[in-house]
Design a protein around this motif. Structure first.
Motif, PDB file in Angstrom:
ATOM      1  N   UNK A   4       0.859  -1.184   0.000  1.00  0.00           N
ATOM      2  CA  UNK A   4       0.000   0.000   0.000  1.00  0.00           C
ATOM      3  C   UNK A   4       0.891   1.228   0.000  1.00  0.00           C
ATOM      4  N   UNK A   5       0.269   2.377  -0.324  1.00  0.00           N
ATOM      5  CA  UNK A   5       0.983   3.642  -0.406  1.00  0.00           C
ATOM      6  C   UNK A   5       0.314   4.652   0.521  1.00  0.00           C
ATOM      7  N   UNK A   6       1.131   5.451   1.187  1.00  0.00           N
ATOM      8  CA  UNK A   6       0.579   6.432   2.108  1.00  0.00           C
ATOM      9  C   UNK A   6       0.102   5.794   3.396  1.00  0.00           C
ATOM     10  N   UNK A   7      -0.786   6.506   4.070  1.00  0.00           N
ATOM     11  CA  UNK A   7      -1.238   6.064   5.390  1.00  0.00           C
ATOM     12  C   UNK A   7      -2.360   5.039   5.288  1.00  0.00           C
ATOM     13  N   UNK A   8      -2.289   4.030   6.141  1.00  0.00           N
ATOM     14  CA  UNK A   8      -3.350   3.043   6.331  1.00  0.00           C
ATOM     15  C   UNK A   8      -3.958   3.330   7.702  1.00  0.00           C
ATOM     16  N   UNK A   9      -5.225   3.729   7.718  1.00  0.00           N
ATOM     17  CA  UNK A   9      -5.842   4.246   8.922  1.00  0.00           C
ATOM     18  C   UNK A   9      -5.755   3.307  10.107  1.00  0.00           C
ATOM     19  N   UNK A  10      -5.093   3.770  11.175  1.00  0.00           N
ATOM     20  CA  UNK A  10      -4.895   3.018  12.414  1.00  0.00           C
ATOM     21  C   UNK A  10      -4.231   1.666  12.175  1.00  0.00           C
ATOM     22  N   UNK A  11      -3.622   1.509  10.995  1.00  0.00           N
ATOM     23  CA  UNK A  11      -2.964   0.248  10.659  1.00  0.00           C
ATOM     24  C   UNK A  11      -3.920  -0.902  10.423  1.00  0.00           C
ATOM     25  N   UNK A  12      -5.198  -0.593  10.183  1.00  0.00           N
ATOM     26  CA  UNK A  12      -6.205  -1.648  10.064  1.00  0.00           C
ATOM     27  C   UNK A  12      -6.544  -1.906   8.607  1.00  0.00           C
ATOM     28  N   UNK A  13      -6.466  -3.155   8.209  1.00  0.00           N
ATOM     29  CA  UNK A  13      -6.820  -3.610   6.862  1.00  0.00           C
ATOM     30  C   UNK A  13      -8.005  -4.556   6.988  1.00  0.00           C
ATOM     31  N   UNK A  14      -9.130  -4.184   6.407  1.00  0.00           N
ATOM     32  CA  UNK A  14     -10.320  -5.029   6.469  1.00  0.00           C
ATOM     33  C   UNK A  14     -10.543  -5.689   5.119  1.00  0.00           C
ATOM     34  N   UNK A  15     -10.551  -7.011   5.120  1.00  0.00           N
ATOM     35  CA  UNK A  15     -10.811  -7.806   3.918  1.00  0.00           C
ATOM     36  C   UNK A  15     -11.923  -8.779   4.265  1.00  0.00           C
ATOM     37  N   UNK A  16     -13.052  -8.637   3.591  1.00  0.00           N
ATOM     38  CA  UNK A  16     -14.202  -9.471   3.933  1.00  0.00           C
ATOM     39  C   UNK A  16     -14.664  -9.166   5.349  1.00  0.00           C
ATOM     40  N   UNK A  17     -14.780 -10.200   6.156  1.00  0.00           N
ATOM     41  CA  UNK A  17     -15.246 -10.015   7.530  1.00  0.00           C
ATOM     42  C   UNK A  17     -14.100 -10.047   8.540  1.00  0.00           C
ATOM     43  N   UNK A  18     -12.856  -9.913   8.028  1.00  0.00           N
ATOM     44  CA  UNK A  18     -11.704  -9.980   8.929  1.00  0.00           C
ATOM     45  C   UNK A  18     -10.912  -8.680   8.858  1.00  0.00           C
ATOM     46  N   UNK A  19     -10.468  -8.179  10.004  1.00  0.00           N
ATOM     47  CA  UNK A  19      -9.619  -6.997  10.080  1.00  0.00           C
ATOM     48  C   UNK A  19      -8.238  -7.397  10.573  1.00  0.00           C
ATOM     49  N   UNK A  20      -7.231  -7.044   9.798  1.00  0.00           N
ATOM     50  CA  UNK A  20      -5.845  -7.354  10.123  1.00  0.00           C
ATOM     51  C   UNK A  20      -5.172  -6.087  10.654  1.00  0.00           C
ATOM     52  N   UNK A  21      -4.264  -6.260  11.601  1.00  0.00           N
ATOM     53  CA  UNK A  21      -3.546  -5.138  12.183  1.00  0.00           C
ATOM     54  C   UNK A  21      -2.120  -5.080  11.653  1.00  0.00           C
ATOM     55  N   UNK A  22      -1.778  -3.980  10.997  1.00  0.00           N
ATOM     56  CA  UNK A  22      -0.420  -3.745  10.534  1.00  0.00           C
ATOM     57  C   UNK A  22       0.352  -2.957  11.601  1.00  0.00           C
ATOM     58  N   UNK A  23       1.674  -3.058  11.621  1.00  0.00           N
ATOM     59  CA  UNK A  23       2.470  -2.314  12.607  1.00  0.00           C
ATOM     60  C   UNK A  23       2.258  -0.811  12.476  1.00  0.00           C
ATOM     61  N   UNK A  24       2.156  -0.137  13.598  1.00  0.00           N
ATOM     62  CA  UNK A  24       1.990   1.318  13.617  1.00  0.00           C
ATOM     63  C   UNK A  24       3.380   1.955  13.538  1.00  0.00           C
ATOM     64  N   UNK A  25       3.745   2.432  12.348  1.00  0.00           N
ATOM     65  CA  UNK A  25       5.068   3.037  12.172  1.00  0.00           C
ATOM     66  C   UNK A  25       4.997   4.534  11.910  1.00  0.00           C
ATOM     67  N   UNK A  26       3.786   5.096  11.927  1.00  0.00           N
ATOM     68  CA  UNK A  26       3.582   6.534  11.792  1.00  0.00           C
ATOM     69  C   UNK A  26       2.344   6.882  12.617  1.00  0.00           C
ATOM     70  N   UNK A  27       2.483   6.819  13.955  1.00  0.00           N
ATOM     71  CA  UNK A  27       1.321   6.893  14.851  1.00  0.00           C
ATOM     72  C   UNK A  27       0.374   8.046  14.494  1.00  0.00           C
ATOM     73  N   UNK A  28      -0.942   7.750  14.457  1.00  0.00           N
ATOM     74  CA  UNK A  28      -1.583   6.481  14.856  1.00  0.00           C
ATOM     75  C   UNK A  28      -1.800   5.517  13.690  1.00  0.00           C
TER      76      UNK A  28
END
Length: 263
Positions: free
Chosen positions: A49-73
């Motif tokens: 991905x490019x740029x900011x991913x909001x709160x590091x959360x990626x939602x695909x279908x009914x599952x939300x994955x947490x990415x590392x927070x490297x530019x808080x929040x």
């Protein structure tokens, strides 16, 4: 670094660092460096991905994955720039390198970059492919162009004409509103529906044009020493708001052309 890949074409030179996240460490024209040389600058790849991913959360279908927070929040600029890259092929003026997507990215796949250098330009090409499972993806590059270079008679001038600007909220994510382009300084994403077209001019030295079929570009003018023009395949947080699915039969291809003319 010992594993750097060097390309040369006429009086243009490019140094690629597979061991430093597949980044470009140097781009010279007529012996003059165009990219900032501090650690983590130069030009790095943004994927999956490019740029900011909001709160590091990626939602695909009914599952939300947490990415590392490297530019808080938030999480920013993907995971590929932090991973290892392998040299697939290299010639005097072209190189291809690849990176295997893995933890913390939850889907198996590959990011491939190809760099093609001529005396008057550099083509950047990226492919993001999945091994099996569908996932959303974005790609782009984050260059740090020097504002002042020795042969120029003044600092770099930036020219572009976006259709609109993505309104940026207090959290630095797009609000969903499209607004008229505001004056600089910028750390903002702009839409160019006919494709990205941005021109940098170092007076008395070089006219440098950035073009791409992608329709979004982030322009960052806050650093005193450099500015960034980041052509990318979607807006910030686009994995969640405007996902572009990658499937086994439909990888994501991103292409950016840098071309220059001596003045």
């Amino acid at each position: 670094m010992s594993d750097d890949v060097r390309l040369d074409a006429g009086s243009a030179g490019l140094t690629i660092a597979p061991g430093d996240g597949g980044a470009i460490h140097s781009l010279t024209v007529d012996g003059t460096e165009l990219l900032r040389q501090d650690p983590r600058t130069g030009c790095f790849v943004m994927a999956p991905w490019a740029g900011r991913l909001g709160k590091g959360e990626l939602t695909v279908g009914d599952h939300t994955y947490q990415m590392p927070i490297n530019n808080p929040p938030h999480s920013i600029h993907g995971t590929a720039r932090d991973g290892g890259w392998d040299v697939v092929a290299a010639s005097p003026s072209q190189a291809t390198i690849s990176h295997r997507l893995g933890d913390p990215w939850p889907f198996a796949g590959t990011v491939t970059q190809t760099f093609t250098l001529t005396d008057t330009g550099l083509t950047l090409a990226m492919r993001i492919a999945t091994d099996r499972d569908e996932f959303p993806a974005q790609g782009g590059w984050h260059p740090w162009f020097l504002r002042e270079v020795p042969p120029a008679t003044g600092p770099v001038r930036l020219d572009f004409d976006p259709a609109w600007q993505y309104e940026r909220g207090d959290d630095y994510l797009p609000t969903g509103r499209e607004i008229a382009p505001a004056p600089p300084p910028w750390d903002d994403c702009f839409a160019m529906p006919d494709g990205v077209l941005v021109r940098l001019t170092w007076p008395g030295f070089l006219e440098f044009t950035i073009t791409s079929p992608v329709e979004d570009v982030v322009v960052w003018t806050l650093p005193e020493q450099s500015l960034s023009v980041e052509a990318q395949s979607g807006p910030p947080n686009g994995l969640n708001t405007a996902p572009r699915p990658v499937t086994p039969g439909d990888p994501l291809d991103v292409r950016v052309q840098w071309s220059w003319r001596r003045l």
